[in-house]
Design a protein around this motif. Structure first.
Motif, PDB file in Angstrom:
ATOM      1  N   ALA A 156       0.953  -1.527   0.180  1.00  0.00           N
ATOM      2  CA  ALA A 156       0.032  -0.191  -0.181  1.00  0.00           C
ATOM      3  C   ALA A 156       1.095   1.516   0.194  1.00  0.00           C
ATOM      4  CB  ALA A 156      -1.324   0.039   1.259  1.00  0.00           C
ATOM      5  N   PRO A 157       0.158   2.364  -0.392  1.00  0.00           N
ATOM      6  CA  PRO A 157       1.229   3.542   0.155  1.00  0.00           C
ATOM      7  C   PRO A 157       1.694   3.846   1.390  1.00  0.00           C
ATOM      8  CG  PRO A 157      -0.761   4.446  -1.360  1.00  0.00           C
ATOM      9  CD  PRO A 157      -0.883   2.513  -0.781  1.00  0.00           C
ATOM     10  N   GLY A 158       2.620   4.354   1.374  1.00  0.00           N
ATOM     11  CA  GLY A 158       3.639   3.942   2.141  1.00  0.00           C
ATOM     12  C   GLY A 158       3.732   3.461   2.869  1.00  0.00           C
ATOM     13  N   GLY A 159       3.964   1.784   2.450  1.00  0.00           N
ATOM     14  CA  GLY A 159       4.670   0.854   2.593  1.00  0.00           C
ATOM     15  C   GLY A 159       6.027   0.352   2.725  1.00  0.00           C
ATOM     16  N   ARG A 160       6.352  -0.421   3.934  1.00  0.00           N
ATOM     17  CA  ARG A 160       8.529  -0.263   3.599  1.00  0.00           C
ATOM     18  C   ARG A 160       8.471  -2.181   3.659  1.00  0.00           C
ATOM     19  NH1 ARG A 160       4.349   0.720   7.568  1.00  0.00           N
ATOM     20  NH2 ARG A 160       4.945  -0.582   9.317  1.00  0.00           N
ATOM     21  N   LEU A 161       9.792  -1.867   2.950  1.00  0.00           N
ATOM     22  CA  LEU A 161      10.296  -3.017   2.359  1.00  0.00           C
ATOM     23  C   LEU A 161      11.619  -3.197   2.802  1.00  0.00           C
ATOM     24  CD1 LEU A 161      10.986  -4.151  -1.499  1.00  0.00           C
ATOM     25  CD2 LEU A 161      12.620  -3.633   0.357  1.00  0.00           C
ATOM     26  N   ALA A 162      11.980  -4.873   3.292  1.00  0.00           N
ATOM     27  CA  ALA A 162      13.219  -5.352   4.265  1.00  0.00           C
ATOM     28  C   ALA A 162      13.786  -6.010   3.342  1.00  0.00           C
ATOM     29  CB  ALA A 162      13.224  -5.052   5.401  1.00  0.00           C
ATOM     30  N   VAL A 163      14.793  -6.024   2.950  1.00  0.00           N
ATOM     31  CA  VAL A 163      15.755  -7.476   2.646  1.00  0.00           C
ATOM     32  C   VAL A 163      16.772  -7.347   2.701  1.00  0.00           C
ATOM     33  CG1 VAL A 163      16.066  -8.514   0.052  1.00  0.00           C
ATOM     34  CG2 VAL A 163      13.756  -7.506   0.174  1.00  0.00           C
ATOM     35  N   THR A 164      17.455  -8.822   3.631  1.00  0.00           N
ATOM     36  CA  THR A 164      18.481  -8.669   4.180  1.00  0.00           C
ATOM     37  C   THR A 164      18.917 -10.473   3.151  1.00  0.00           C
ATOM     38  OG1 THR A 164      19.648  -9.312   6.027  1.00  0.00           O
ATOM     39  CG2 THR A 164      17.668 -10.355   5.947  1.00  0.00           C
ATOM     40  N   THR A 165      19.670 -10.895   3.498  1.00  0.00           N
ATOM     41  CA  THR A 165      20.773 -11.940   2.445  1.00  0.00           C
ATOM     42  C   THR A 165      22.534 -11.056   2.509  1.00  0.00           C
ATOM     43  OG1 THR A 165      20.662 -13.352   0.955  1.00  0.00           O
ATOM     44  CG2 THR A 165      19.671 -11.257   0.353  1.00  0.00           C
ATOM     45  N   PHE A 166      22.970 -12.127   1.031  1.00  0.00           N
ATOM     46  CA  PHE A 166      24.384 -11.331   1.008  1.00  0.00           C
ATOM     47  C   PHE A 166      24.398 -11.774  -1.337  1.00  0.00           C
ATOM     48  CE2 PHE A 166      23.407 -16.351   1.144  1.00  0.00           C
ATOM     49  CZ  PHE A 166      23.815 -16.791  -0.098  1.00  0.00           C
ATOM     50  N   PHE A 167      25.180 -10.502  -1.035  1.00  0.00           N
ATOM     51  CA  PHE A 167      24.861  -9.892  -2.287  1.00  0.00           C
ATOM     52  C   PHE A 167      26.480  -9.575  -2.679  1.00  0.00           C
ATOM     53  CE2 PHE A 167      20.846  -7.727  -0.914  1.00  0.00           C
ATOM     54  CZ  PHE A 167      20.070  -8.763  -2.209  1.00  0.00           C
ATOM     55  N   ASP A 249      29.266  -9.441   0.231  1.00  0.00           N
ATOM     56  CA  ASP A 249      28.681  -9.279   2.297  1.00  0.00           C
ATOM     57  C   ASP A 249      27.812  -9.128   2.078  1.00  0.00           C
ATOM     58  OD1 ASP A 249      29.344  -8.178   4.631  1.00  0.00           O
ATOM     59  OD2 ASP A 249      29.488  -6.245   4.101  1.00  0.00           O
ATOM     60  N   TYR A 250      27.171  -9.333   3.210  1.00  0.00           N
ATOM     61  CA  TYR A 250      25.672  -9.512   4.230  1.00  0.00           C
ATOM     62  C   TYR A 250      25.418  -8.316   4.372  1.00  0.00           C
ATOM     63  CZ  TYR A 250      21.512 -12.645   5.838  1.00  0.00           C
ATOM     64  OH  TYR A 250      20.949 -13.340   6.032  1.00  0.00           O
ATOM     65  N   TYR A 251      24.345  -7.631   3.205  1.00  0.00           N
ATOM     66  CA  TYR A 251      23.421  -6.267   3.824  1.00  0.00           C
ATOM     67  C   TYR A 251      22.010  -6.412   4.072  1.00  0.00           C
ATOM     68  CZ  TYR A 251      26.913  -5.067   0.176  1.00  0.00           C
ATOM     69  OH  TYR A 251      28.755  -4.851  -0.183  1.00  0.00           O
ATOM     70  N   LEU A 252      21.342  -5.173   4.641  1.00  0.00           N
ATOM     71  CA  LEU A 252      19.647  -4.957   5.416  1.00  0.00           C
ATOM     72  C   LEU A 252      19.665  -4.238   4.696  1.00  0.00           C
ATOM     73  CD1 LEU A 252      17.699  -5.126   6.746  1.00  0.00           C
ATOM     74  CD2 LEU A 252      18.075  -3.566   8.232  1.00  0.00           C
ATOM     75  N   VAL A 253      18.554  -3.869   2.775  1.00  0.00           N
ATOM     76  CA  VAL A 253      18.001  -3.134   2.559  1.00  0.00           C
ATOM     77  C   VAL A 253      17.349  -2.902   2.494  1.00  0.00           C
ATOM     78  CG1 VAL A 253      17.849  -2.981  -0.705  1.00  0.00           C
ATOM     79  CG2 VAL A 253      19.341  -4.216   0.155  1.00  0.00           C
ATOM     80  N   THR A 254      17.182  -1.394   2.628  1.00  0.00           N
ATOM     81  CA  THR A 254      15.150  -1.212   3.260  1.00  0.00           C
ATOM     82  C   THR A 254      15.178  -0.081   1.842  1.00  0.00           C
ATOM     83  OG1 THR A 254      16.273   0.850   4.731  1.00  0.00           O
ATOM     84  CG2 THR A 254      16.090  -1.222   5.424  1.00  0.00           C
ATOM     85  N   ALA A 255      13.504   0.459   1.819  1.00  0.00           N
ATOM     86  CA  ALA A 255      12.769   1.113   1.162  1.00  0.00           C
ATOM     87  C   ALA A 255      11.507   1.489   1.376  1.00  0.00           C
ATOM     88  CB  ALA A 255      13.152   0.463   0.065  1.00  0.00           C
ATOM     89  N   ARG A 256      10.846   2.680   1.097  1.00  0.00           N
ATOM     90  CA  ARG A 256      10.105   2.661   1.862  1.00  0.00           C
ATOM     91  C   ARG A 256       8.911   3.250   0.293  1.00  0.00           C
ATOM     92  NH1 ARG A 256       7.640   7.614   1.531  1.00  0.00           N
ATOM     93  NH2 ARG A 256       9.443   8.671   1.370  1.00  0.00           N
ATOM     94  N   LYS A 257       7.567   3.076   0.223  1.00  0.00           N
ATOM     95  CA  LYS A 257       6.709   3.430  -1.167  1.00  0.00           C
ATOM     96  C   LYS A 257       5.778   4.616  -0.537  1.00  0.00           C
ATOM     97  CE  LYS A 257       2.998   1.626  -3.803  1.00  0.00           C
ATOM     98  NZ  LYS A 257       2.357   0.814  -4.154  1.00  0.00           N
ATOM     99  N   PRO A 258       5.728   5.901  -1.621  1.00  0.00           N
ATOM    100  CA  PRO A 258       6.170   7.409  -1.033  1.00  0.00           C
ATOM    101  C   PRO A 258       4.471   6.862  -1.135  1.00  0.00           C
ATOM    102  CG  PRO A 258       7.314   7.312  -3.446  1.00  0.00           C
ATOM    103  CD  PRO A 258       6.881   5.601  -2.827  1.00  0.00           C
ATOM    104  N   ALA A 259       4.040   7.169   0.661  1.00  0.00           N
ATOM    105  CA  ALA A 259       2.230   7.340   0.215  1.00  0.00           C
ATOM    106  C   ALA A 259       1.599   8.732  -0.630  1.00  0.00           C
ATOM    107  CB  ALA A 259       2.430   8.548   1.648  1.00  0.00           C
ATOM    108  N   GLY A 260       1.874   9.020  -1.541  1.00  0.00           N
ATOM    109  CA  GLY A 260       1.421   9.508  -2.777  1.00  0.00           C
ATOM    110  C   GLY A 260       1.204   8.976  -3.997  1.00  0.00           C
ATOM    111  N   SER A 261       1.856   7.879  -3.706  1.00  0.00           N
ATOM    112  CA  SER A 261       1.333   6.392  -5.117  1.00  0.00           C
ATOM    113  C   SER A 261       0.409   5.963  -5.317  1.00  0.00           C
ATOM    114  CB  SER A 261       3.387   5.534  -4.851  1.00  0.00           C
ATOM    115  OG  SER A 261       2.580   5.105  -3.947  1.00  0.00           O
ATOM    116  N   GLY A 262       0.393   5.408  -6.399  1.00  0.00           N
ATOM    117  CA  GLY A 262      -0.837   4.771  -6.257  1.00  0.00           C
ATOM    118  C   GLY A 262      -0.704   3.303  -6.239  1.00  0.00           C
ATOM    119  N   VAL A 263      -1.840   2.360  -5.645  1.00  0.00           N
ATOM    120  CA  VAL A 263      -2.247   1.845  -5.392  1.00  0.00           C
ATOM    121  C   VAL A 263      -1.707   0.358  -6.667  1.00  0.00           C
ATOM    122  CG1 VAL A 263      -3.147  -0.192  -4.463  1.00  0.00           C
ATOM    123  CG2 VAL A 263      -4.199   1.856  -3.666  1.00  0.00           C
TER     124      VAL A 263
END
Length: 263
Positions: A156-167, A249-263
């Motif tokens: 959903a708009p404003g939703g958050r993502l977190a991925v962790t693994t080795f890249f 290396d092992y990474y924690l990748v985070t991101a956010r879906k902008p609140a004003g973006s469409g569903v």
């Protein structure tokens, strides 16, 4: 070859049953605060795996009432960590139907359900979730750009993502890793460059994308655990040298879906 190895490890086989893992989790662990100068216990190994999940859940900000999706949910042990945050619901998706069956058998909370599906074709409607996490699964993904697009779609708009693994750190690391680590040689693990992962998430419309290296709290603990042979699983100890040589290396990748973006 990669698909065959995935099915061998997670379908017909049960990777979580190997001694290198413990407690039903399938991750390398986050070892911060665990002493590495003595013999490690199984309890400490499980604590490291739980700590990795907690790190991701803190990063994605899972809280009461959230709708949460885990991509690459395995045997569903991580879902129980998510439930400690009092979400409204938890959904897990995994490529292997055998893993979905194991997860369903091990979880009876009405807020949790697991389905078979692919990271690049998530079987959920647009805007279904407030938070999406993936713990040590993205190294298997064949199409990371499609995963990024699908993640943006189901959040959903404003939703958050977190991925962790080795890249990997460089574009030429894949061939070099195949020479020192069997999982890369067989295609079980894929050499995704971390900068490309960040680029793909931004291209999918995510904001505030960042990748933080956390290998200092992963590789040495894992290596210490592997050193406590015998290792009936046959796991080698080249992960730490590969990290020290700058290949991954092992990474924690985070991101956010902008609140004003469409569903």
């Amino acid at each position: 070859m990669g698909d065959l190895e995935l099915r061998r490890a997670y379908g017909a086989g049960d990777l979580a049953a190997l001694p290198v893992f413990a407690g039903g989790f399938i991750n390398f662990g986050y070892w911060a605060g665990i002493p590495l100068d003595g013999e490690l216990t199984v309890e400490q190994r499980i604590a490291s795996e739980r700590a990795l999940y907690d790190l991701v859940l803190d990063a994605v900000g899972v809280g009461p009432g959230d709708r949460v999706l885990e991509v690459g949910s395995g045997r569903g042990v991580g879902a129980r960590r998510v439930l400690l945050r009092e979400p409204a619901l938890v959904r897990g998706v995994d490529l292997m139907p055998e893993q979905v069956a194991r997860a369903a058998e091990a979880n009876d909370d009405p807020r949790v359900a697991f389905v078979q599906g692919s990271c690049d074709d998530l079987p959920f409607p647009d805007g279904s979730f407030d938070a999406l996490l993936s713990v040590e699964a993205a190294q298997h993904f064949e199409d990371v750009p499609a995963f990024a697009r699908e993640s943006a779609r189901v959040l959903a708009p404003g939703g958050r993502l977190a991925v962790t693994t080795f890249f990997t750190r460089t574009g030429d690391a894949g061939a070099r890793l195949a020479g020192v680590l069997k999982t890369f040689a067989t295609g079980l693990d894929r050499a995704h460059r971390v900068d490309d992962v960040v680029r793909d998430l931004r291209a999918a419309g995510f904001a505030d994308v960042r990748a933080d290296g956390i290998g200092e709290h992963v590789w040495r603990g894992l290596d210490r655990w592997l050193a406590q042979g015998p290792r009936p699983d046959g796991w080698d100890r080249n992960w730490l040298p590969a990290f020290e040589r700058g290949l991954l290396d092992y990474y924690l990748v985070t991101a956010r879906k902008p609140a004003g973006s469409g569903v």
